[in-house]
Design a protein around this motif. Structure first.
Motif, PDB file in Angstrom:
ATOM      1  N   ARG A  84       0.823  -1.217   0.000  1.00  0.00           N
ATOM      2  CA  ARG A  84       0.000   0.000   0.000  1.00  0.00           C
ATOM      3  C   ARG A  84       0.853   1.261   0.000  1.00  0.00           C
ATOM      4  N   GLN A  85       2.020   1.224   0.623  1.00  0.00           N
ATOM      5  CA  GLN A  85       2.867   2.410   0.655  1.00  0.00           C
ATOM      6  C   GLN A  85       3.428   2.728  -0.728  1.00  0.00           C
ATOM      7  N   ALA A  86       3.885   1.677  -1.433  1.00  0.00           N
ATOM      8  CA  ALA A  86       4.438   1.879  -2.777  1.00  0.00           C
ATOM      9  C   ALA A  86       3.364   1.886  -3.842  1.00  0.00           C
ATOM     10  N   ARG A  87       2.148   1.511  -3.475  1.00  0.00           N
ATOM     11  CA  ARG A  87       1.026   1.362  -4.420  1.00  0.00           C
ATOM     12  C   ARG A  87       1.404   0.412  -5.559  1.00  0.00           C
ATOM     13  N   THR A  96       5.665  -6.805 -11.057  1.00  0.00           N
ATOM     14  CA  THR A  96       5.028  -5.888 -10.124  1.00  0.00           C
ATOM     15  C   THR A  96       4.236  -4.857 -10.910  1.00  0.00           C
ATOM     16  N   LEU A  97       2.999  -4.610 -10.494  1.00  0.00           N
ATOM     17  CA  LEU A  97       2.146  -3.636 -11.158  1.00  0.00           C
ATOM     18  C   LEU A  97       1.941  -2.426 -10.260  1.00  0.00           C
ATOM     19  N   PRO A  98       2.244  -1.218 -10.746  1.00  0.00           N
ATOM     20  CA  PRO A  98       1.891  -0.026  -9.974  1.00  0.00           C
ATOM     21  C   PRO A  98       0.411   0.307 -10.155  1.00  0.00           C
ATOM     22  N   TYR A  99      -0.187   0.939  -9.159  1.00  0.00           N
ATOM     23  CA  TYR A  99      -1.581   1.334  -9.296  1.00  0.00           C
ATOM     24  C   TYR A  99      -1.817   2.706  -8.681  1.00  0.00           C
ATOM     25  N   GLY A 100      -2.756   3.425  -9.291  1.00  0.00           N
ATOM     26  CA  GLY A 100      -3.248   4.656  -8.697  1.00  0.00           C
ATOM     27  C   GLY A 100      -4.449   4.364  -7.828  1.00  0.00           C
ATOM     28  N   GLN A 101      -5.329   3.489  -8.341  1.00  0.00           N
ATOM     29  CA  GLN A 101      -6.464   2.958  -7.601  1.00  0.00           C
ATOM     30  C   GLN A 101      -6.474   1.448  -7.804  1.00  0.00           C
ATOM     31  N   LEU A 102      -6.871   0.735  -6.756  1.00  0.00           N
ATOM     32  CA  LEU A 102      -6.913  -0.720  -6.807  1.00  0.00           C
ATOM     33  C   LEU A 102      -8.329  -1.183  -6.468  1.00  0.00           C
ATOM     34  N   ILE A 103      -8.852  -2.117  -7.270  1.00  0.00           N
ATOM     35  CA  ILE A 103     -10.160  -2.713  -7.008  1.00  0.00           C
ATOM     36  C   ILE A 103      -9.965  -4.197  -6.722  1.00  0.00           C
ATOM     37  N   LEU A 104     -10.427  -4.645  -5.571  1.00  0.00           N
ATOM     38  CA  LEU A 104     -10.358  -6.052  -5.202  1.00  0.00           C
ATOM     39  C   LEU A 104     -11.692  -6.709  -5.538  1.00  0.00           C
ATOM     40  N   ALA A 105     -11.648  -7.611  -6.506  1.00  0.00           N
ATOM     41  CA  ALA A 105     -12.831  -8.379  -6.909  1.00  0.00           C
ATOM     42  C   ALA A 105     -12.446  -9.850  -6.853  1.00  0.00           C
ATOM     43  N   THR A 106     -11.962 -10.261  -5.689  1.00  0.00           N
ATOM     44  CA  THR A 106     -11.308 -11.559  -5.534  1.00  0.00           C
ATOM     45  C   THR A 106     -12.270 -12.716  -5.325  1.00  0.00           C
ATOM     46  N   ASP A 261     -16.907   0.701   3.108  1.00  0.00           N
ATOM     47  CA  ASP A 261     -17.933   1.638   3.555  1.00  0.00           C
ATOM     48  C   ASP A 261     -19.085   1.640   2.562  1.00  0.00           C
ATOM     49  N   ALA A 262     -20.024   2.554   2.750  1.00  0.00           N
ATOM     50  CA  ALA A 262     -21.216   2.591   1.903  1.00  0.00           C
ATOM     51  C   ALA A 262     -20.906   3.000   0.472  1.00  0.00           C
ATOM     52  N   ARG A 263     -19.682   3.449   0.223  1.00  0.00           N
ATOM     53  CA  ARG A 263     -19.261   3.807  -1.135  1.00  0.00           C
ATOM     54  C   ARG A 263     -18.265   2.804  -1.694  1.00  0.00           C
ATOM     55  N   LEU A 264     -18.128   1.668  -0.984  1.00  0.00           N
ATOM     56  CA  LEU A 264     -17.331   0.507  -1.404  1.00  0.00           C
ATOM     57  C   LEU A 264     -15.838   0.729  -1.276  1.00  0.00           C
ATOM     58  N   ARG A 265     -15.415   1.679  -0.447  1.00  0.00           N
ATOM     59  CA  ARG A 265     -14.008   1.906  -0.180  1.00  0.00           C
ATOM     60  C   ARG A 265     -13.576   1.106   1.038  1.00  0.00           C
ATOM     61  N   THR A 266     -12.390   0.507   0.961  1.00  0.00           N
ATOM     62  CA  THR A 266     -11.834  -0.215   2.099  1.00  0.00           C
ATOM     63  C   THR A 266     -11.282   0.799   3.102  1.00  0.00           C
ATOM     64  N   SER A 267     -10.601   0.292   4.131  1.00  0.00           N
ATOM     65  CA  SER A 267      -9.976   1.181   5.113  1.00  0.00           C
ATOM     66  C   SER A 267      -8.837   1.995   4.518  1.00  0.00           C
ATOM     67  N   ASP A 268      -8.401   1.661   3.322  1.00  0.00           N
ATOM     68  CA  ASP A 268      -7.462   2.475   2.539  1.00  0.00           C
ATOM     69  C   ASP A 268      -8.258   3.114   1.404  1.00  0.00           C
ATOM     70  N   PRO A 269      -8.403   4.433   1.362  1.00  0.00           N
ATOM     71  CA  PRO A 269      -9.243   5.064   0.338  1.00  0.00           C
ATOM     72  C   PRO A 269      -8.763   4.841  -1.092  1.00  0.00           C
ATOM     73  N   GLY A 270      -7.536   4.369  -1.263  1.00  0.00           N
ATOM     74  CA  GLY A 270      -7.046   4.069  -2.606  1.00  0.00           C
ATOM     75  C   GLY A 270      -7.414   2.682  -3.080  1.00  0.00           C
ATOM     76  N   ILE A 271      -8.123   1.917  -2.228  1.00  0.00           N
ATOM     77  CA  ILE A 271      -8.481   0.537  -2.565  1.00  0.00           C
ATOM     78  C   ILE A 271      -9.973   0.334  -2.332  1.00  0.00           C
ATOM     79  N   LEU A 272     -10.662  -0.217  -3.316  1.00  0.00           N
ATOM     80  CA  LEU A 272     -12.076  -0.559  -3.195  1.00  0.00           C
ATOM     81  C   LEU A 272     -12.231  -2.068  -3.286  1.00  0.00           C
ATOM     82  N   ALA A 273     -13.342  -2.588  -2.795  1.00  0.00           N
ATOM     83  CA  ALA A 273     -13.646  -4.017  -2.926  1.00  0.00           C
ATOM     84  C   ALA A 273     -15.091  -4.174  -3.368  1.00  0.00           C
ATOM     85  N   VAL A 274     -15.323  -5.117  -4.281  1.00  0.00           N
ATOM     86  CA  VAL A 274     -16.658  -5.307  -4.849  1.00  0.00           C
ATOM     87  C   VAL A 274     -16.965  -6.791  -5.007  1.00  0.00           C
TER      88      VAL A 274
END
Length: 418
Positions: A84-87, A96-106, A261-274
């Motif tokens: 998360r620090q290096a994104r 290794t893939l860099p990301y600006g935003q990450l979506i977890l659809a695992t 949260d209710a907007r699908l953001r994890t505890s890290d605002p740069g990562i969402l999960a769906v």
């Protein structure tokens, strides 16, 4: 840095598609751990196993989609760690893939049995295309099939096995089938319906152990009552677990899935999960819930794309996710469709003809409609979705009025002035 999506299922593909629809022009990379094109999972336990049907998966998107939308699909490679620090996301192939935003659809993985003999040849799960291909090849020669678990997957497979002419036994530890998802009245009806199909549904009876035959393959399933059932093919369908280990190891909050949260953001605002892996707040649930359905996966994916685009546009808050849940299951000749979230304690009202396998169960909480379960009545299901998604609240008193139908009520709602 672009957007990286981990997961090549319904939620992952729809996230990428919706990002392009919403106007995102940066790089999008999907990391999919299966080797082929992403495919639809629901048919694997239904149409895919139909006797005499060719084993062809239904792709979620064709090859041209990825070129036309400029989406990079990495097939057959899994993500192993998130920094998360290096994104960055580390992959199993060493890249290794860099990301600006990450979506977890695992997504999820099957629960497994720990009983004696659970690893014998002839015992299968049913989650992936590879699982379905093995079962498609095994069913025509099978004679005695035992299914562990009377949830949706277990009963869908049991109906398919019966259609192949197999002697089919289902062991379910709970007192009724699909007990976590359905009202007691609907669960009891399906218990009788499967019995009429010739399926031996053993309720309040779990699995104790499996025994091998002379060739080392499974030959019998011994239940918690001590009864032994012959089995040359076994399918285990005892539910799933969310794939949240990547999130947990990255320090994200998890609890029965990845907390968002209710907007699908994890505890890290740069990562969402769906999708199936996300544990989210929903007003109909009265708290947090994790849903396993195509509808939830696709609707959350669309919402996640809007959340990302709202942040990119400088908007502090996107709208909250509160889409109406709906589900379906096809079990032999029975098409079960559900809208809303039913609770076992709901007050229920039956409309239609259960004896003809065409009826709906209306669920009321505090006097108001909260969910509808329908068998072989797609019109009722569509009407229920309209009613439950609207602002007007149907009461039990209104539903008990002579001549009431869900379709008429939905039509009246649509024609009412705003």
């Amino acid at each position: 840095m672009g957007i990286v999506i981990i997961g090549g299922g319904q939620a992952g593909l729809q996230s990428a598609d919706s990002l392009r629809t919403e106007g995102y022009a940066g790089e999008i990379t999907i990391v999919a751990d299966e080797p082929g094109l992403p495919y639809q999972r629901p048919p694997l336990s239904k149409d895919y196993l139909t006797p005499g049907k060719e084993a062809l998966p239904l792709p979620l998107r064709g090859e041209a989609f990825f070129n036309d939308k400029d989406i990079k699909l990495l097939r057959g490679v899994s993500a192993t760690a998130i920094n998360r620090q290096a994104r960055t996301v580390a992959l199993a192939d060493g890249t290794t893939l860099p990301y600006g935003q990450l979506i977890l659809a695992t997504g999820t993985r099957n629960r497994t049995l720990g009983c004696t003999g659970a690893g014998l040849p002839g015992i299968h799960g049913l989650r992936t295309l590879a699982d379905a291909e093995e079962l498609h090849a095994a069913l025509p020669a099978a004679r005695n099939v035992v299914v562990i678990g009377a949830g949706f997957i277990g009963l869908e497979f049991a109906a398919a096995a019966r259609a192949h002419g197999c002697n089919t036994t289902v062991l379910e530890f709970a007192p009724r089938p699909m007990g976590r998802a359905l009202t007691p009245v609907m669960g009891d009806w399906f218990a009788g319906a499967h019995a009429r199909l010739g399926i031996d549904l053993r309720l309040s009876e779990g699995i104790d152990r499996f025994e091998a035959g002379e060739h080392g393959r499974v030959a019998a399933a011994v239940s918690t009552t001590g009864e032994s059932y012959p089995a040359d093919l076994v399918v285990v369908g005892i539910g799933v677990l969310p794939n949240d280990s990547l999130a947990l190891e990255a320090g994200l909050q998890t609890e029965d899935g990845i907390l968002v949260d209710a907007r699908l953001r994890t505890s890290d605002p740069g990562i969402l999960a769906v999708g199936d892996c996300a544990n989210f707040p929903h007003p109909l649930a009265g708290g947090r819930i994790r849903l396993e359905s195509v509808q939830n996966a696709t609707d959350q994916a669309r919402h996640a794309a809007r959340t990302i685009m709202a942040a990119a546009g400088g908007q502090a808050e996107a709208t909250v996710y509160a889409d109406l849940p709906w589900f379906w299951s096809t079990q032999g000749p029975y098409r079960l469709q559900m809208a809303g979230l039913a609770h076992p304690q709901d007050d229920t009202l039956v409309l239609g003809d259960p004896a003809a396998a065409k009826f709906s169960v209306l669920c009321f909480r505090d006097g108001f409609l909260t969910a509808v379960e329908s068998v072989n009545l797609p019109g009722d299901h569509l009407a229920a979705r309209k009613l439950l998604a609207g602002s007007a609240r149907l009461t039990r008193h209104e539903a008990e009025t002579e001549g009431f139908t869900l379709k008429a009520a939905a039509k009246s709602l649509a024609s009412a002035p705003a």
